[in-house]
Design a protein around this motif. Structure first.
Motif, short mmCIF file in Angstrom:
data_model
loop_
_atom_site.label_atom_id
_atom_site.label_comp_id
_atom_site.label_asym_id
_atom_site.label_seq_id
_atom_site.Cartn_x
_atom_site.Cartn_y
_atom_site.Cartn_z
N PHE A 173 33.47 -21.01 -2.46
CA PHE A 173 34.69 -21.39 -1.74
C PHE A 173 35.10 -22.80 -2.13
O PHE A 173 34.27 -23.71 -2.22
N SER A 174 36.39 -22.98 -2.35
CA SER A 174 36.97 -24.30 -2.61
C SER A 174 38.39 -24.31 -2.05
O SER A 174 39.09 -23.29 -2.07
N LYS A 175 38.80 -25.47 -1.58
CA LYS A 175 40.18 -25.60 -1.10
C LYS A 175 41.17 -25.51 -2.26
O LYS A 175 42.32 -25.12 -2.07
N ASP A 176 40.71 -25.89 -3.44
CA ASP A 176 41.56 -25.81 -4.63
C ASP A 176 41.49 -24.41 -5.22
O ASP A 176 40.51 -23.68 -5.03
N LYS A 177 42.52 -24.06 -5.97
CA LYS A 177 42.57 -22.76 -6.62
C LYS A 177 42.37 -22.93 -8.13
O LYS A 177 42.79 -23.93 -8.71
N PHE A 178 41.74 -21.92 -8.73
CA PHE A 178 41.44 -21.99 -10.15
C PHE A 178 41.90 -20.72 -10.84
O PHE A 178 42.10 -19.67 -10.20
N LYS A 179 42.02 -20.81 -12.13
CA LYS A 179 42.39 -19.64 -12.92
C LYS A 179 41.13 -18.85 -13.29
O LYS A 179 40.09 -19.44 -13.56
N GLU A 180 41.26 -17.54 -13.31
CA GLU A 180 40.13 -16.71 -13.74
C GLU A 180 39.81 -17.02 -15.19
O GLU A 180 40.69 -17.14 -16.03
N GLY A 181 38.52 -17.17 -15.48
CA GLY A 181 38.07 -17.53 -16.82
C GLY A 181 37.87 -19.02 -17.00
O GLY A 181 37.29 -19.44 -18.01
N GLU A 182 38.30 -19.82 -16.05
CA GLU A 182 38.18 -21.28 -16.15
C GLU A 182 36.73 -21.70 -15.91
O GLU A 182 36.07 -21.22 -15.00
N TRP A 183 36.23 -22.62 -16.75
CA TRP A 183 34.86 -23.10 -16.64
C TRP A 183 34.81 -24.33 -15.74
O TRP A 183 35.60 -25.27 -15.90
N LEU A 184 33.83 -24.33 -14.82
CA LEU A 184 33.66 -25.43 -13.87
C LEU A 184 32.20 -25.84 -13.80
O LEU A 184 31.30 -25.00 -13.90
N LYS A 185 31.99 -27.12 -13.64
CA LYS A 185 30.67 -27.62 -13.26
C LYS A 185 30.81 -28.09 -11.83
O LYS A 185 31.60 -29.00 -11.53
N VAL A 186 30.07 -27.47 -10.91
CA VAL A 186 30.30 -27.72 -9.49
C VAL A 186 29.04 -28.27 -8.82
O VAL A 186 27.91 -27.97 -9.21
N LEU A 187 29.29 -29.07 -7.79
CA LEU A 187 28.27 -29.50 -6.85
C LEU A 187 28.65 -28.86 -5.53
O LEU A 187 29.75 -29.08 -5.02
N GLY A 188 27.77 -28.05 -4.98
CA GLY A 188 28.12 -27.33 -3.76
C GLY A 188 26.94 -27.13 -2.85
O GLY A 188 25.78 -27.31 -3.24
N LYS A 189 27.24 -26.72 -1.62
CA LYS A 189 26.21 -26.49 -0.61
C LYS A 189 26.13 -25.00 -0.29
O LYS A 189 27.16 -24.33 -0.16
N ILE A 190 24.92 -24.49 -0.17
CA ILE A 190 24.71 -23.11 0.23
C ILE A 190 25.04 -22.99 1.72
O ILE A 190 24.40 -23.63 2.56
N SER A 191 26.05 -22.20 2.03
CA SER A 191 26.50 -22.02 3.41
C SER A 191 26.44 -20.55 3.79
O SER A 191 26.21 -19.67 2.95
N PHE A 192 26.67 -20.28 5.08
CA PHE A 192 26.61 -18.89 5.55
C PHE A 192 27.74 -18.63 6.52
O PHE A 192 27.98 -19.40 7.46
N ASP A 193 28.44 -17.54 6.30
CA ASP A 193 29.50 -17.09 7.20
C ASP A 193 29.59 -15.57 7.07
O ASP A 193 30.51 -15.02 6.48
N GLY A 194 28.56 -14.93 7.60
CA GLY A 194 28.46 -13.47 7.43
C GLY A 194 27.82 -13.10 6.11
O GLY A 194 27.30 -12.00 5.94
N GLU A 195 27.84 -14.02 5.16
CA GLU A 195 27.21 -13.88 3.86
C GLU A 195 26.95 -15.28 3.30
O GLU A 195 27.60 -16.25 3.69
N TYR A 196 25.99 -15.37 2.40
CA TYR A 196 25.69 -16.66 1.79
C TYR A 196 26.68 -16.91 0.65
O TYR A 196 27.00 -16.02 -0.13
N TYR A 197 27.16 -18.14 0.60
CA TYR A 197 28.12 -18.51 -0.44
C TYR A 197 27.96 -19.99 -0.78
O TYR A 197 27.26 -20.74 -0.07
N LEU A 198 28.60 -20.40 -1.83
CA LEU A 198 28.54 -21.79 -2.28
C LEU A 198 29.84 -22.49 -1.88
O LEU A 198 30.93 -22.07 -2.27
N GLU A 199 29.71 -23.55 -1.12
CA GLU A 199 30.86 -24.34 -0.69
C GLU A 199 30.95 -25.59 -1.56
O GLU A 199 30.05 -26.43 -1.54
N ILE A 200 32.00 -25.69 -2.34
CA ILE A 200 32.12 -26.77 -3.33
C ILE A 200 32.41 -28.11 -2.65
O ILE A 200 33.32 -28.23 -1.83
N GLU A 201 31.60 -29.10 -3.00
CA GLU A 201 31.82 -30.47 -2.57
C GLU A 201 32.59 -31.26 -3.64
O GLU A 201 33.43 -32.10 -3.33
N GLU A 202 32.27 -30.98 -4.89
CA GLU A 202 32.90 -31.69 -6.00
C GLU A 202 32.83 -30.79 -7.22
O GLU A 202 31.89 -30.01 -7.38
#
Length: 214
Positions: A173-202
Motif C-alpha cells: 500500500f502507498s498513497k502514491d500511484k504507480f504504473k504497472e511494470g515500474e521498478w521500485l526500491k521501497v522501505l515499508g512496514k509489515i502491517s495487518f488489515d484482514g491480511e498482511y501487507y507492506l505499507e510503504i514509508e519511503e
C-alpha cells in the motif's frame, strides 16, 4: 606429413570461446538472468571439463589435414560466439549504480533486506505473519498489478531457468500511484488489515536491477 590443421584449429577456437563465454557469464553474474542459482552450480563441472578438452584439442592442431575442407561451415558458430562475448563485455562496461541507492530514513538501518537468500519471508506471512508484524523491510521489485487500493510488488523466481519462472511478491500500500511494470526500491512496514501487507514509508524509483530474478 603432419602440418597445421585448419579444421582442428577452428574446433579449438570454438572450445575457447565457449569457455570464455560461460566464465564471463558466471563472473559478471549475468548467468542468473537465464539460470537459477541451483542450476548454475552445474556449470562449474563444465568449467572443469572444458579446459581438458581445450588441451586435448590443441594437440590435434598439428596433424594430418582432412581431405575435405570444412572450415567455412564453422564460421556462423564462431561469429555468434564472438558477438555474444562482445555484447556481454559492452553491457558490463556500464556502472551499475542500483546498489548505491539508499534511504535517508533511519528505520532502514534495522530493516530486513529482502534478497534471494530470504525471500521466503513472503511465504512465511501466510503461516506466521505475527512474527513479522511491525517489522520494516527493504525490497526492490516491480509493480505487478493493482488490486483495489493495494498492488502486488513482486519479482520473478526461477526454479531451474527463466522459462519456468513465476511471480512472488507481497501486497503493498502507498498513497502514491504507480504504473504497472515500474521498478521500485521501497522501505515499508509489515502491517495487518484482514491480511498482511507492506505499507510503504519511503520509496525510490529505480532501473531494473542487473539480475531481475530471485
Amino acid at each position: 606429413m603432419k602440418k597445421f590443421n585448419v579444421d582442428e584449429f577452428i574446433w579449438l577456437l570454438i572450445l575457447i570461446l565457449i569457455t570464455v563465454y560461460i566464465s564471463y557469464l558466471m563472473i559478471s553474474g549475468d548467468i542468473y538472468n537465464y539460470l537459477s542459482v541451483k542450476t548454475t552450480k552445474n556449470l562449474y563441472i563444465a568449467l572443469v571439463i572444458l579446459p581438458i578438452f581445450i588441451i586435448v584439442q590443441s594437440m590435434k592442431v598439428i596433424s594430418f589435414n582432412s581431405r575435405k575442407d570444412t572450415s567455412m561451415k564453422f564460421l556462423p558458430i564462431i561469429f555468434t560466439l564472438i558477438v555474444g562475448v562482445l555484447l556481454l563485455i559492452r553491457n558490463n562496461s556500464y556502472d551499475d549504480r542500483e546498489e548505491l541507492i539508499s534511504f535517508n530514513n533511519i528505520l532502514a538501518k534495522n530493516a530486513i533486506e529482502i534478497s534471494h537468500e530470504n525471500h521466503y519471508i513472503f511465504e512465511d506471512l501466510n503461516s506466521k505473519g505475527a512474527e513479522y508484524l511491525g517489522r520494516y523491510v527493504v525490497f526492490t521489485g516491480h509493480v505487478y498489478k493493482y488490486e483495489e487500493e493495494k498492488f502486488i510488488l513482486g519479482r520473478e523466481e526461477m526454479n531451474c531457468c527463466a522459462a519456468d519462472s513465476y511471480m512472488i511478491g507481497i501486497k503493498t500500500f502507498s498513497k502514491d500511484k504507480f504504473k504497472e511494470g515500474e521498478w521500485l526500491k521501497v522501505l515499508g512496514k509489515i502491517s495487518f488489515d484482514g491480511e498482511y501487507y507492506l505499507e510503504i514509508e519511503e520509496y525510490i524509483r529505480v532501473n531494473p536491477p542487473k539480475n531481475i530474478y530471485f
